[in-house]
Motif scaffolding. Sequence first.
Motif, short mmCIF file in Angstrom:
data_model
loop_
_atom_site.label_atom_id
_atom_site.label_comp_id
_atom_site.label_asym_id
_atom_site.label_seq_id
_atom_site.Cartn_x
_atom_site.Cartn_y
_atom_site.Cartn_z
N GLU A 176 0.85 -1.19 0.00
CA GLU A 176 0.00 0.00 0.00
C GLU A 176 0.88 1.24 0.00
N VAL A 177 0.40 2.29 -0.63
CA VAL A 177 1.21 3.50 -0.83
C VAL A 177 1.68 4.10 0.50
N ASP A 178 0.86 4.05 1.56
CA ASP A 178 1.28 4.60 2.85
C ASP A 178 2.48 3.86 3.41
N ASP A 179 2.55 2.54 3.21
CA ASP A 179 3.71 1.77 3.65
C ASP A 179 4.91 2.01 2.75
N PHE A 180 4.66 2.25 1.47
CA PHE A 180 5.75 2.48 0.52
C PHE A 180 6.48 3.80 0.82
N VAL A 181 5.75 4.84 1.20
CA VAL A 181 6.40 6.11 1.52
C VAL A 181 6.78 6.18 2.99
N GLY A 182 6.46 5.15 3.76
CA GLY A 182 6.85 5.08 5.16
C GLY A 182 8.20 4.41 5.29
N GLU B 296 8.65 11.18 -1.00
CA GLU B 296 7.79 12.35 -0.86
C GLU B 296 6.38 11.96 -0.42
N LYS B 297 6.08 12.09 0.87
CA LYS B 297 4.74 11.75 1.35
C LYS B 297 3.68 12.64 0.71
N SER B 298 4.03 13.87 0.38
CA SER B 298 3.06 14.79 -0.22
C SER B 298 2.68 14.37 -1.64
N ALA B 299 3.49 13.54 -2.27
CA ALA B 299 3.21 13.08 -3.64
C ALA B 299 2.93 11.58 -3.65
N ALA B 300 2.33 11.07 -2.57
CA ALA B 300 2.13 9.63 -2.43
C ALA B 300 1.36 9.02 -3.59
N ASP B 301 0.33 9.69 -4.08
CA ASP B 301 -0.47 9.12 -5.18
C ASP B 301 0.34 8.93 -6.46
N ASP B 302 1.43 9.68 -6.63
CA ASP B 302 2.27 9.53 -7.82
C ASP B 302 3.01 8.19 -7.83
N TYR B 303 3.15 7.55 -6.66
CA TYR B 303 3.88 6.28 -6.57
C TYR B 303 3.02 5.08 -6.94
N ILE B 304 1.70 5.24 -7.02
CA ILE B 304 0.82 4.11 -7.30
C ILE B 304 1.08 3.59 -8.72
N GLY B 305 1.28 2.27 -8.81
CA GLY B 305 1.51 1.65 -10.12
C GLY B 305 2.44 0.46 -10.02
#
Length: 165
Positions: free
Chosen positions: A30-36, A87-96
């Motif tokens: 999940e993106v929250d874990d990826f940017v964590g 970049e937690k502020s750009a978390a949605d950009d990491y989805i994929g």
Amino acid sequence: PTDDPTDDPTDDPTDDPSERSLNIDPTTIEVDDFVGKAGVQVAAAGCTADTTATMTVDPQNGKIEKFEQTATADADSVAKFGVRGLEKSAADDYIGAYDVTVDCEGGDPLTGSFDVVAEGDGPGAGDGGGDLPRTGNEALPLVISAGALILLGVIMTMGARRRKA
């Protein structure tokens, strides 16, 4: 032969080469874990010990650029890498989806992939968390309340019709 051999033969046979493999953990995050702090751990086995291995990560979402990272293979012939969003502020950009290639001495490049998903789409999704519709015992109070409102509406409508008559 007329000359003595230059090297003495060895008694022990040489070790078999290490089996080559690529381990990506987890393959869906999940993106929250990826940017964590968690991120994705990549381990390439079967590289020649004490040599440099290069990992290339190629994002398939068109928002993040391809990048490389290097690591030295340890005595067990394993090169370890970590991948995470910064970049937690750009978390949605990491989805994929992300394609991973590790190139190291000891054989052909190793390939694999992992996916970064939106919150609630990862492993274990649908087991009671997130914004899923209510089911089972949780829905019973809602169903009873809706039924009571409908019944109250019918009674009020019948009462209003009696007064008119």
